[in-house]
Write a protein that holds these residues in place. Sequence first.
Motif, PDB file in Angstrom:
ATOM      1  N   PHE A 102       0.826  -1.204   0.000  1.00  0.00           N
ATOM      2  CA  PHE A 102       0.000   0.000   0.000  1.00  0.00           C
ATOM      3  C   PHE A 102       0.867   1.263   0.000  1.00  0.00           C
ATOM      4  O   PHE A 102       0.659   2.180  -0.808  1.00  0.00           O
ATOM      5  N   CYS A 103       1.842   1.328   0.900  1.00  0.00           N
ATOM      6  CA  CYS A 103       2.697   2.519   1.005  1.00  0.00           C
ATOM      7  C   CYS A 103       3.516   2.717  -0.273  1.00  0.00           C
ATOM      8  O   CYS A 103       3.688   3.853  -0.732  1.00  0.00           O
ATOM      9  N   THR A 104       4.014   1.617  -0.834  1.00  0.00           N
ATOM     10  CA  THR A 104       4.787   1.714  -2.073  1.00  0.00           C
ATOM     11  C   THR A 104       3.933   2.266  -3.206  1.00  0.00           C
ATOM     12  O   THR A 104       4.370   3.131  -3.974  1.00  0.00           O
ATOM     13  N   LEU A 105       2.712   1.775  -3.304  1.00  0.00           N
ATOM     14  CA  LEU A 105       1.815   2.229  -4.356  1.00  0.00           C
ATOM     15  C   LEU A 105       1.475   3.712  -4.190  1.00  0.00           C
ATOM     16  O   LEU A 105       1.414   4.465  -5.172  1.00  0.00           O
ATOM     17  N   VAL A 106       1.269   4.149  -2.954  1.00  0.00           N
ATOM     18  CA  VAL A 106       0.975   5.568  -2.689  1.00  0.00           C
ATOM     19  C   VAL A 106       2.173   6.437  -3.071  1.00  0.00           C
ATOM     20  O   VAL A 106       2.006   7.516  -3.659  1.00  0.00           O
ATOM     21  N   LEU A 107       3.385   5.989  -2.750  1.00  0.00           N
ATOM     22  CA  LEU A 107       4.586   6.758  -3.090  1.00  0.00           C
ATOM     23  C   LEU A 107       4.766   6.878  -4.603  1.00  0.00           C
ATOM     24  O   LEU A 107       5.199   7.915  -5.103  1.00  0.00           O
TER      25      LEU A 107
END
Length: 203
Positions: free
Chosen positions: A32-37
Motif C-alpha cells: 500500500f505505502c509503495t503504491l501511494v509513493l
Amino acid sequence: MEGIFYLWILWGVWVYSTFLMKKGRVRFWISFCTLVLVASFPYEFGMGHYRVTVPLVLIVLLALWTIRELPLRKKLYLFISLISTAMCLTGVKLVSIYDPVLVIVDPFILDVSVLIVMGFLFYSDVASRNVRYASVLLGGALGQVFIGMILTTIGFGHTIGEHKYMDAAAVSFLILVGIDGLLFINRLFNAKLQENKGDAHHL
C-alpha cells in the motif's frame, strides 16, 4: 529522466511484496505505502516561497512513524545524525553549484555516498538497521530543506524533494538494504560453518 530510479525501485518493491511475500499485515502495508509513493510522484505543493514534493512528505511521515517508540536518549542521538547528514548534503550541493570544477564526481553519486556513509557512521550495528534507514531518509529530507531555504533566499529556485534527490534517496535505500542482506547471509554462512565444526568435533 529524473525520478526513473525512484519509480523503478518502488515498482520492484511493490512487485516483490505483492507477489512473493507471504500474505499478512506487513505485506499489505508495504504494498500500500509503495503504491501511494509511486502515485504521488508527480505532485508537489507550495509552502510560502517554497515548493515541496508530496513523496518527500510521505517518506518523512513513514520514517517518523518507525522511530516513534525510541527512547529520548536515542532520539537525541538520531537528531545529531540528522543534522550531520543534512549539513554534509548541503555542503556538497553548494560546492557543486558555486564551484563545480572542484566536484570531480557526479553530484548524484556524491549524494548517494554521503547518505550511505553517514548511515553506517552513526548506526553501524545490525540491530539498528531500521533506525539507520530512518536516519538516512530523514537526514536527506532535512538536507533538502536546508538547500531549499538557502537557494530560495539568494534568488535560486529549488524544489524541496526534487526528483533528482528522490533518485539518490531510493538508490541509497536499496544499497543499504542490499548491504544488510549480504551481512545477514554472511552471518548465516558463518553460523553454519561453526555448526559443522561442532559436529566434526563430536565425531
